[in-house]
Write a protein that holds these residues in place. Structure first.
Motif, PDB file in Angstrom:
ATOM      1  N   PHE A   1     101.744  64.160  21.655  1.00 26.54           N
ATOM      2  CA  PHE A   1     101.362  63.368  22.835  1.00 26.54           C
ATOM      3  C   PHE A   1     100.063  63.918  23.401  1.00 26.54           C
ATOM      4  O   PHE A   1     100.062  64.852  24.190  1.00 26.54           O
ATOM      5  N   ARG A   2      98.972  63.279  22.992  1.00 30.86           N
ATOM      6  CA  ARG A   2      97.669  63.832  23.323  1.00 30.86           C
ATOM      7  C   ARG A   2      97.288  63.620  24.785  1.00 30.86           C
ATOM      8  O   ARG A   2      96.323  64.206  25.267  1.00 30.86           O
ATOM      9  N   ASP A   3      98.058  62.774  25.516  1.00 33.16           N
ATOM     10  CA  ASP A   3      97.722  62.599  26.928  1.00 33.16           C
ATOM     11  C   ASP A   3      98.654  63.432  27.820  1.00 33.16           C
ATOM     12  O   ASP A   3      98.757  63.198  29.014  1.00 33.16           O
ATOM     13  N   LEU A   4      99.280  64.425  27.202  1.00 32.56           N
ATOM     14  CA  LEU A   4     100.229  65.243  27.948  1.00 32.56           C
ATOM     15  C   LEU A   4      99.586  65.933  29.147  1.00 32.56           C
ATOM     16  O   LEU A   4     100.211  66.076  30.197  1.00 32.56           O
TER      17      LEU A   4
ATOM     18  N   LEU B   1      99.649  63.816  32.209  1.00 33.28           N
ATOM     19  CA  LEU B   1     101.001  63.720  32.750  1.00 33.28           C
ATOM     20  C   LEU B   1     101.395  65.036  33.434  1.00 33.28           C
ATOM     21  O   LEU B   1     101.998  65.038  34.509  1.00 33.28           O
TER      22      LEU B   1
END
Lengths: 243, 261
Positions: free
Chosen positions: B171-174, B177
């Motif tokens: 999950f590269r947009d972690l 988040l």
């Protein structure tokens, strides 16, 4: 070359899986109701090799034939498919053009880091420091951050670290072709000629056939990930040229 | 004479962790003229802002004790935020080594958490000095429990670091988040509010494992008493289990780190 095994690969295959599900929470959330497909690309098919200690082993093949993947698997930086077994004995270092350094750190700091990872103690690194720097011909740039280095300079430094830190296995990925520098190439060739690298196991991936012919004991030819032939350089190069 | 000798492999490993620790330290303050001063200035400025907002804008009355609570809470929170946010990109920032030489990945995490812990350690010393000079706080035996509680907290943080760095591979947009989680998380632990009052109204907040470390530290540093056994045990169980789960998740989940990143 001894009978001791340095690198052993049995039943090694590698399949890359490319999924269109995306690699972020956002993409996965957006695709939650759409069926996903996984595209499989087989980069290597059932490779079995045993490389002996002190052997210079070449790997040749067209672009995309799986040569670099094979080196990375030997180095255990990427895993082989289930069922494949990779073993090496001693310390191994992969040498690729301009790679292996943190760009923000100086050469001095990178020398300490890399040599330590290769197994040298800080005391030993201090003792060998000058030798590493002078072999790489970088005396004037020791405290310069590596981001200002050319890729040739980085490669020289990495090679010098590997030689002086006495890594047991050198995995060279199109390495010499990229360094370019005549002086350094001479020096490196000398290393081969004078047997300074004796007892070190060297795997060379290259498109430079004269380099392979001159230095390798055995050569593997890969075609679309399939090991076509392992044999003496002349025989394998001939086969490669007929592909 | 008894001589203490460690094996070469152990010596090499300790030195390697030390070198990575030094590298992280250097990179963090590289190019900054104020250098390391920023590391200490940053939490103090934050504490002053919160103190000003809560004492003069929201409550319109200053409460000096509140400053101590803020200080104690912010130390821990600053450490947790820095360590976990940095860990998200750990495999990426160490790929220059991972691609070329085999290394035990745990070493990266240990050196990373140590470098963040140094900041926490110095801040705790400053806190103790500050509390002594301005609040005449002197500690008894309870202070001996502080290292144990901090160690628990460290272990929990290490577990979260393992999990986040491995999740980032998929999950590269972690990090986006996680910024939100950190922002929300700040209000779920007793930094700007008093746990003795708030927990009576919202007892569900005690389920947050982070809460136990914050409460324990405040019990020692503010209330001068030993940590409550139940809260301590709750935190201890979480720190051990999260670090073990995190370790195995990292070990198996990060095998394909290099090819996916």
């Amino acid at each position: 070359m001894s009978n001791e095994i340095a690198i052993s690969l049995s039943n090694v295959s590698k399949t890359y899986e490319l999924s269109d599900r995306g690699n972020s929470f956002r993409e996965r959330a957006l695709n939650i109701f759409t069926s996903s497909s996984v595209r499989k690309i087989q980069a290597l098919h059932d490779v079995n090799i045993q490389i002996h200690k002190g052997e210079v082993f070449g790997v040749i093949g067209h672009n995309g034939s799986g040569k670099s993947t094979l080196l990375q698997i030997m180095n255990k930086s990427i895993p082989a498919d289930r069922g494949g077994k990779v073993e090496y004995y001693g310390t191994a270092i992969r040498l690729a053009l301009g790679m292996g350094f943190n760009p923000q750190l100086t050469a001095r700091q990178n020398i300490f880091l890399n040599s330590s990872v290769l197994g040298l103690t800080i005391r030993e690194i201090k003792e060998k420091f000058d030798e590493i720097v002078s072999f790489a011909e970088l005396e004037d740039f020791v405290d310069t951050p590596v981001k200002f280095y050319s890729s040739g300079m980085k490669s020289k430094l990495m090679f010098s670290i590997a030689v002086n830190a006495q890594a047991d296995i050198f995995l060279m990925d199109e390495f010499f072709g990229g360094v370019g520098d005549i002086n350094f190439q001479k020096k490196s060739e000398e290393l081969f000629r004078k047997n300074i690298l004796q007892n070190r196991t060297i795997v060379i991936v290259s498109h430079n056939m004269s380099l392979i012919k001159q230095n390798c004991d055995r050569v593997l030819l890969l075609n679309n990930g399939i090991p076509v032939l392992i044999g003496n350089p002349e025989e394998v190069i001939k086969m490669y040229q007929s592909l | 004479m008894v001589s203490f000798k460690i094996g070469r492999a152990t010596q090499n490993r300790i030195e390697r962790i030390y070198l990575f620790y030094g590298m992280d330290y250097f990179i963090r303050y590289y190019g900054s003229k104020m250098g390391i001063l920023w590391a200490f200035l940053n939490p103090f400025l934050k504490i002053l802002i919160y103190y000003f907002v809560f004492s003069y804008i929201i409550y319109r009355q200053s409460n000096p004790e509140f400053l101590l609570k803020l200080f104690a809470g912010m130390l821990l929170w600053q450490f947790f935020t820095e360590a976990t946010s940095h860990a998200i990109h750990l495999f990426n920032s160490r790929r220059f080594i991972l691609q070329n030489i085999q290394i035990n990945k745990v070493d990266f995490f240990i050196s990373d958490i140590l470098s963040k812990f140094m900041g926490l350690f110095v801040n705790i010393l400053i806190y103790l000095l500050f509390a002594f000079l301005f609040f005449n706080k002197v500690y008894g035996l309870e202070i001996l429990f502080l290292p144990i509680v901090v160690f628990n907290f460290l272990l929990f943080t290490l577990g979260v670091m393992f999990i986040l760095s491995t999740m980032y591979i998929r999950f590269r947009d972690l990090d986006h988040l996680w910024t939100i989680v950190i922002m929300a998380g700040f209000w779920t632990v007793p930094i700007v509010w008093d746990y003795k009052i708030v927990l009576q109204n919202i007892p569900q907040l005690t389920y947050n494992p982070l809460m136990s470390y914050f409460v324990n530290v405040q019990e020692i540093l503010i209330d001068n008493h030993l940590p409550t056994v139940s809260t301590f045990l709750y935190g201890f169980i979480f720190s051990v289990s999260i670090s073990i789960i995190g370790y195995f998740y990292m070990k198996f989940g990060s095998r394909k780190a290099l090819e996916v990143l």
